[in-house]
Scaffold this motif. Sequence first.
Motif, PDB file in Angstrom:
ATOM      1  N   ASN A 119       0.820  -1.215   0.000  1.00  0.00           N
ATOM      2  CA  ASN A 119       0.000   0.000   0.000  1.00  0.00           C
ATOM      3  C   ASN A 119       0.856   1.268   0.000  1.00  0.00           C
ATOM      4  OD1 ASN A 119      -2.554   1.199  -0.120  1.00  0.00           O
ATOM      5  ND2 ASN A 119      -2.543   1.613   2.087  1.00  0.00           N
ATOM      6  N   GLY A 120       2.029   1.181  -0.664  1.00  0.00           N
ATOM      7  CA  GLY A 120       2.905   2.343  -0.791  1.00  0.00           C
ATOM      8  C   GLY A 120       3.959   2.469   0.283  1.00  0.00           C
ATOM      9  N   PHE A 121       3.982   1.547   1.266  1.00  0.00           N
ATOM     10  CA  PHE A 121       4.972   1.603   2.344  1.00  0.00           C
ATOM     11  C   PHE A 121       5.941   0.428   2.215  1.00  0.00           C
ATOM     12  CE2 PHE A 121       1.535   4.169   3.899  1.00  0.00           C
ATOM     13  CZ  PHE A 121       2.173   5.194   4.596  1.00  0.00           C
ATOM     14  N   PRO A 122       7.251   0.657   2.386  1.00  0.00           N
ATOM     15  CA  PRO A 122       8.232  -0.432   2.267  1.00  0.00           C
ATOM     16  C   PRO A 122       7.931  -1.563   3.252  1.00  0.00           C
ATOM     17  CG  PRO A 122       9.346   1.686   2.275  1.00  0.00           C
ATOM     18  CD  PRO A 122       7.907   1.951   2.594  1.00  0.00           C
ATOM     19  N   LEU A 123       8.004  -2.801   2.737  1.00  0.00           N
ATOM     20  CA  LEU A 123       7.702  -3.962   3.568  1.00  0.00           C
ATOM     21  C   LEU A 123       8.905  -4.903   3.640  1.00  0.00           C
ATOM     22  CD1 LEU A 123       5.597  -5.611   5.157  1.00  0.00           C
ATOM     23  CD2 LEU A 123       4.927  -6.662   2.990  1.00  0.00           C
ATOM     24  N   ALA A 124       9.194  -5.610   2.554  1.00  0.00           N
ATOM     25  CA  ALA A 124      10.324  -6.550   2.534  1.00  0.00           C
ATOM     26  C   ALA A 124      11.352  -6.057   1.522  1.00  0.00           C
ATOM     27  CB  ALA A 124       9.836  -7.953   2.152  1.00  0.00           C
ATOM     28  N   THR A 125      12.485  -5.608   2.014  1.00  0.00           N
ATOM     29  CA  THR A 125      13.517  -5.110   1.094  1.00  0.00           C
ATOM     30  C   THR A 125      14.825  -5.889   1.220  1.00  0.00           C
ATOM     31  OG1 THR A 125      14.208  -3.440   2.718  1.00  0.00           O
ATOM     32  CG2 THR A 125      12.579  -2.760   1.089  1.00  0.00           C
ATOM     33  N   GLU A 126      14.913  -6.833   2.165  1.00  0.00           N
ATOM     34  CA  GLU A 126      16.130  -7.635   2.302  1.00  0.00           C
ATOM     35  C   GLU A 126      16.133  -8.741   1.250  1.00  0.00           C
ATOM     36  OE1 GLU A 126      18.841  -7.392   3.963  1.00  0.00           O
ATOM     37  OE2 GLU A 126      18.270  -5.600   5.064  1.00  0.00           O
ATOM     38  N   VAL A 129      15.225 -12.426   2.310  1.00  0.00           N
ATOM     39  CA  VAL A 129      13.798 -12.583   2.600  1.00  0.00           C
ATOM     40  C   VAL A 129      13.017 -12.681   1.294  1.00  0.00           C
ATOM     41  CG1 VAL A 129      11.772 -11.440   3.593  1.00  0.00           C
ATOM     42  CG2 VAL A 129      13.941 -11.425   4.835  1.00  0.00           C
ATOM     43  N   LEU A 130      13.340 -11.799   0.335  1.00  0.00           N
ATOM     44  CA  LEU A 130      12.644 -11.811  -0.955  1.00  0.00           C
ATOM     45  C   LEU A 130      12.884 -13.116  -1.707  1.00  0.00           C
ATOM     46  CD1 LEU A 130      13.355  -8.141  -2.076  1.00  0.00           C
ATOM     47  CD2 LEU A 130      11.098  -9.123  -1.681  1.00  0.00           C
ATOM     48  N   LYS A 131      14.110 -13.650  -1.614  1.00  0.00           N
ATOM     49  CA  LYS A 131      14.434 -14.881  -2.360  1.00  0.00           C
ATOM     50  C   LYS A 131      13.701 -16.096  -1.816  1.00  0.00           C
ATOM     51  CE  LYS A 131      18.846 -13.599  -4.374  1.00  0.00           C
ATOM     52  NZ  LYS A 131      20.302 -13.677  -4.313  1.00  0.00           N
ATOM     53  N   GLU A 132      13.312 -16.052  -0.543  1.00  0.00           N
ATOM     54  CA  GLU A 132      12.500 -17.148  -0.003  1.00  0.00           C
ATOM     55  C   GLU A 132      11.056 -17.022  -0.450  1.00  0.00           C
ATOM     56  OE1 GLU A 132      13.191 -18.839   4.002  1.00  0.00           O
ATOM     57  OE2 GLU A 132      14.539 -17.133   4.261  1.00  0.00           O
ATOM     58  N   MET A 133      10.589 -15.785  -0.672  1.00  0.00           N
ATOM     59  CA  MET A 133       9.204 -15.581  -1.117  1.00  0.00           C
ATOM     60  C   MET A 133       9.081 -15.719  -2.631  1.00  0.00           C
ATOM     61  SD  MET A 133       7.581 -12.560   1.216  1.00  0.00           S
ATOM     62  CE  MET A 133       8.822 -11.304   0.982  1.00  0.00           C
ATOM     63  N   GLY A 150       2.570 -22.227 -13.435  1.00  0.00           N
ATOM     64  CA  GLY A 150       2.980 -21.871 -12.074  1.00  0.00           C
ATOM     65  C   GLY A 150       3.649 -20.505 -12.027  1.00  0.00           C
ATOM     66  N   SER A 151       4.091 -20.120 -10.823  1.00  0.00           N
ATOM     67  CA  SER A 151       4.781 -18.835 -10.651  1.00  0.00           C
ATOM     68  C   SER A 151       6.014 -19.041  -9.780  1.00  0.00           C
ATOM     69  CB  SER A 151       3.847 -17.798 -10.017  1.00  0.00           C
ATOM     70  OG  SER A 151       3.687 -18.072  -8.644  1.00  0.00           O
ATOM     71  N   ASN A 152       6.806 -17.966  -9.627  1.00  0.00           N
ATOM     72  CA  ASN A 152       8.019 -18.024  -8.806  1.00  0.00           C
ATOM     73  C   ASN A 152       7.742 -17.805  -7.328  1.00  0.00           C
ATOM     74  OD1 ASN A 152       9.748 -18.410 -10.994  1.00  0.00           O
ATOM     75  ND2 ASN A 152       9.795 -16.226 -11.449  1.00  0.00           N
ATOM     76  N   VAL A 153       6.483 -17.516  -6.965  1.00  0.00           N
ATOM     77  CA  VAL A 153       6.164 -17.197  -5.579  1.00  0.00           C
ATOM     78  C   VAL A 153       6.240 -18.464  -4.726  1.00  0.00           C
ATOM     79  CG1 VAL A 153       4.410 -16.259  -4.011  1.00  0.00           C
ATOM     80  CG2 VAL A 153       4.687 -15.303  -6.307  1.00  0.00           C
ATOM     81  N   GLY A 154       7.007 -18.404  -3.625  1.00  0.00           N
ATOM     82  CA  GLY A 154       7.154 -19.556  -2.729  1.00  0.00           C
ATOM     83  C   GLY A 154       5.888 -19.788  -1.914  1.00  0.00           C
ATOM     84  N   ASP A 155       5.727 -21.021  -1.395  1.00  0.00           N
ATOM     85  CA  ASP A 155       4.525 -21.356  -0.625  1.00  0.00           C
ATOM     86  C   ASP A 155       4.768 -21.319   0.882  1.00  0.00           C
ATOM     87  OD1 ASP A 155       6.213 -23.472  -0.564  1.00  0.00           O
ATOM     88  OD2 ASP A 155       4.814 -24.941  -1.408  1.00  0.00           O
ATOM     89  N   LYS A 156       5.960 -20.904   1.325  1.00  0.00           N
ATOM     90  CA  LYS A 156       6.267 -20.816   2.755  1.00  0.00           C
ATOM     91  C   LYS A 156       6.611 -19.387   3.134  1.00  0.00           C
ATOM     92  CE  LYS A 156       8.123 -25.497   3.244  1.00  0.00           C
ATOM     93  NZ  LYS A 156       9.332 -26.292   3.524  1.00  0.00           N
TER      94      LYS A 156
END
Length: 418
Positions: A119-126, A129-133, A150-156
């Motif tokens: 919603n316009g605010f920084p959330l996950a920038t590390e 963390v992003l590579k796990e998602m 399928g997609s690249n989005v992780g399920d955990k």
Amino acid sequence: MIHSLFLINHSGDIFLEKHWKSVISRSVCDYFFEAKEKAVDPENVAPVLQTPHHYLISVYRGKLFFLSVVQTEVPPLFVIEFLHRVADTFQDYFGECSEGVIKDNLVTVYELLEEMLDNGFPLATESNVLKEMIRPPNILRSVVNTLTGGSNVGDKLPTGQLSNVPWRRAGVKYTNNEAYFDVIEEIDAILDKSGTTVFAEIQGVVEACVRLTGMPDLTLSFMNPRLLDDVSFHPCVRFKRWESERVLSFIPPDGNFTLMTYHVSSQNLVAIPVYVKQNISFFESGSCGRLDITIGPKQNMGKTVEGLMVTIHMPKVVLSANLTATQGNYTYDLATKVVVWDIGKLNPQKLPNLRGSLSLQAGAPKPDENPSLNIDLKIQQLAISGLKVSRLDMYGEKYKPFKGVKYLTKAGKFQVRT
């Protein structure tokens, strides 16, 4: 906070846009294009522009503009830092941050932007963390996703997001454990006609590549940390330890990251690595001029100056340049009126020289001022400020890692006035 993001290429085309709140028309970028036209160099475009209803905040990375649109007053550096994080994430995921690569990975790019801002605010920038998602793209995964939908989005949910060390994921394992650091310094300097330093400062950065098993705790110490001003750290660094002992103590992220940036603003600490003897003159009669430039090493602590290049933006009345270079080669672009002298490696025994005549437009008045010289150079295995890493210690793990430090000095905005 951030309403929209536009990615603009070097020629001024918007090739990607992302909106987090309401859709904002592309026409808002017209104010930015006007500022870009007025700026001679893309890097000189003002980072913050005010329009009647919005603020435009931008950064220039890899021949691309990352332009964010903000409707309320926010700290500009906050947004600028986020835009640099976006560019760094693209670099980390795709190997480079360019228009072609971003277009080839549009699905992953939109997935990343969706996770990085909420919603316009920084959330996950590390990055970890992003590579796990969102798993980084590779050929096999792309083929499987195409066939299965399928997609690249992780399920955990990423483990790092829930810990008190969000920049490092749990359970990291390597067969080769290594920690390498690059100390890179850029010299920004202005020299006057006589060679006296008008302004000089050093912008430094310590880049790290750490691939260590488990949860290591590292301590990096310098021989002379007191010469550093205006230091900025990665969130992993324990700031109180730095304040009291001038030692970097941290649990490192996994992979490549910027450990710290620093500034050396005291002019007497900035050693200028080359000297320039130059004479550029334009004559009232005869529609001609002379150019004579010699460059030699000054203070490079026994290291070789490499990648030496001189760029001269000539006045518009200069039609042609008939020059002779004793080393390297030169080009003169008739459209942009730019002389580029590519010298390469500087030989102290035989100093490179560029001399010759300049032809001016017949009847045109003599130029009001002489052009300045922009110098580009590199010196391997030298930090020009004198900064040196004294030791790197590891705690919390029993193995012995491979360790190494490299130094590099290069020219930033290095200008010689004539």
